[in-house]
Design an enzyme around this catalytic site. Structure first.
Site, PDB file in Angstrom:
ATOM      1  N   ASP A 154       0.859  -1.197   0.000  1.00  0.00           N
ATOM      2  CA  ASP A 154       0.000   0.000   0.000  1.00  0.00           C
ATOM      3  C   ASP A 154       0.891   1.242   0.000  1.00  0.00           C
ATOM      4  O   ASP A 154       1.844   1.328   0.763  1.00  0.00           O
ATOM      5  CB  ASP A 154      -0.879  -0.015   1.259  1.00  0.00           C
ATOM      6  CG  ASP A 154      -1.524   1.342   1.517  1.00  0.00           C
ATOM      7  OD1 ASP A 154      -2.602   1.585   0.974  1.00  0.00           O
ATOM      8  OD2 ASP A 154      -0.922   2.152   2.256  1.00  0.00           O
ATOM      9  N   ASP A 181      -3.740   2.510  -5.288  1.00  0.00           N
ATOM     10  CA  ASP A 181      -2.517   2.552  -4.474  1.00  0.00           C
ATOM     11  C   ASP A 181      -2.281   1.276  -3.661  1.00  0.00           C
ATOM     12  O   ASP A 181      -1.522   1.275  -2.705  1.00  0.00           O
ATOM     13  CB  ASP A 181      -2.516   3.786  -3.558  1.00  0.00           C
ATOM     14  CG  ASP A 181      -3.501   3.672  -2.417  1.00  0.00           C
ATOM     15  OD1 ASP A 181      -4.545   3.008  -2.613  1.00  0.00           O
ATOM     16  OD2 ASP A 181      -3.245   4.240  -1.347  1.00  0.00           O
ATOM     17  N   GLU A 182      -2.909   0.178  -4.077  1.00  0.00           N
ATOM     18  CA  GLU A 182      -2.705  -1.092  -3.377  1.00  0.00           C
ATOM     19  C   GLU A 182      -2.513  -2.224  -4.395  1.00  0.00           C
ATOM     20  O   GLU A 182      -3.279  -2.314  -5.352  1.00  0.00           O
ATOM     21  CB  GLU A 182      -3.922  -1.444  -2.520  1.00  0.00           C
ATOM     22  CG  GLU A 182      -4.199  -0.489  -1.383  1.00  0.00           C
ATOM     23  CD  GLU A 182      -5.563  -0.740  -0.770  1.00  0.00           C
ATOM     24  OE1 GLU A 182      -5.624  -1.113   0.411  1.00  0.00           O
ATOM     25  OE2 GLU A 182      -6.570  -0.600  -1.492  1.00  0.00           O
TER      26      GLU A 182
HETATM   27 MG   LIG Z   1      -2.658   4.148   0.610  1.00  0.00          MG
END
Ligand SMILES: [Mg+2]
Length: 410
Positions: free
Chosen positions: A9, A105-106
């Site tokens: 993340d 974002d992961e």
């Molecule tokens: Mg994040």
């Protein structure tokens, strides 16, 4: 841990990307806002420094500036975030063949597919290496949750790695009981607000209390959704990390082997609706929509795999379910079914969805209110009350089907 899976993340992703691009020094707070020149604008993303000054996403910009007058304020750029996300995928693909972007974002990583077998043996050290690699190439900080399944890795990241000093946390099976079970039940991955309230009302305050129920009781009370949550609470998740690029995924599917042979249309439809919801949810979660729906049924004396092309791409559960029902009507001969599968393909990026990321919070609030109303309707009239509203314009057939379905789900 035999088969470590990681969730990588990115910390304060949008704000961090902007900090680098605008060369804003690390000691200066940074705010991303859709309308930086207007005080009526809204905060869309913040750096940890701005956060520590009490600034939150969704706050009015003028209020944020009052709290932190020296903060730099910059506009968001979706395209740059997408490009950076793809860059990070390509960095991860140097470590292993199995990388699955989960959100912008992961990303999930499965080290079993690595060309370096030693990486699996010491997952924490590998996580540090990956973290460092991403930092060297992008200047961005990553947090890493490590566990034996995807949902457990997500839990490891969200509940522990983000607070851990080095940003890495390994959640072993023993630690699930020690560290996760004492937590309040609303921390359970994917337990929605309604489900949480539901569980609380039944006296289940912690994840462990829910996890300690018998598997059969959970299935009886909450169906497939309950089963999945119960498995999450145990850190069990059989879904593999699936390789695809953020744009290149071919299909999103969900299937299951039924606990017994199903031959009644009603119970089959119930299962199909739940699978369609899962497919819709996962598509929306990834910012994708599709225009081909596939239904697969298999039983001792039947089996087919049929597709329908939609007139327009969608990720809407009720629109998808209409197509599934059409396929069912057309191709199922009522013979007993053991396995069902639904998938959505011909995928494309749902730009409307991507834009929602930057929608003003008031609008998002309105949508949440709508969700709330729909949930209330479902509660009162059964799950498919939702279908009635959204297919009101789609002809009476869908309405009729929904009515037949209603009341059998709860
Ligand atoms: Mg994040």
């Amino acid at each position: 841990m035999e088969h470590p899976i990681m969730l990588i993340d990115m910390q304060s992703f949008f704000a961090s990307v902007e900090r680098l691009y605008h060369e804003i020094p690390s000691h200066r707070a940074l705010i991303v806002s859709g309308a930086p020149d207007r005080p009526s604008g809204v905060v869309l993303a913040v750096c940890p420094r701005a956060k520590s000054r009490g600034i939150q996403n969704g706050m009015r910009l003028h209020e944020a500036v009052e709290r932190c007058p020296e903060a730099a304020i910059v506009p968001p750029r979706m395209q740059r975030y997408l490009e950076t996300s793809l860059h990070i995928t390509s960095i991860l693909e140097k470590w292993t063949n199995l990388v699955e972007p989960y959100s912008i974002d992961e990303q999930f990583v499965d080290l079993r597919a690595s060309i370096f077998p030693s990486l699996q043996e010491n997952p924490s050290a590998s996580a540090r290496g990956i973290q460092q690699n991403i930092f060297e190439e992008t200047g961005l900080h990553a947090r890493v949750g490590i566990a034996a399944s995807k949902t457990a890795a997500k839990t490891a990241c969200d509940l522990f790695a983000k607070q851990a000093p080095g940003g890495i946390f390994l959640l072993s099976e023993e630690k699930i009981k020690q560290e996760v079970w004492p937590l309040p039940v609303d921390k359970l991955f994917r337990a929605g607000k309604k489900m949480t309230v539901h569980l609380r009302n039944r006296g289940l305050q912690t994840i462990g209390e829910f996890a300690s129920l018998s598997h059969l009781e959970v299935r009886r009370r909450w169906g497939i959704h309950g089963q999945v949550l119960w498995m999450n609470a145990h850190g069990v998740d059989y879904s593999p990390v699936q390789k695809h690029s953020a744009h290149g995924k071919r299909s999103i599917g969900s299937g299951m082997t039924l606990p017994r042979l199903y031959s009644h249309p009603r119970e089959l439809r119930t299962v199909l609706l739940e699978l369609t919801e899962e497919v819709g949810f996962r598509s929306r979660r990834r910012g994708l929509r599709g225009s081909t729906v596939t239904l697969g049924l298999q039983g001792p004396s039947c089996g087919f795999h049929r597709q329908r092309k939609l007139s327009a791409p969608t990720a809407n559960t009720s629109l998808l379910f209409e197509e599934v029902l059409e396929l069912l009507d057309e191709f199922w001969d009522l013979s007993p079914v053991q396995r069902v599968h639904i998938s959505l393909s011909s995928l494309e990026t749902d730009l409307d969805f991507a834009l929602h990321l930057f929608e003003p919070p008031e609008k998002q609030l309105q949508r949440r209110e709508l969700d709330f109303v729909l949930d209330a309707l479902r509660e009162q009239y059964g799950k498919t009350a939702l279908l009635r509203g959204s297919s009101a314009g789609a002809g009476s057939q869908a309405l009729d089907r929904a009515k037949k379905l209603g009341g059998h789900l709860r």
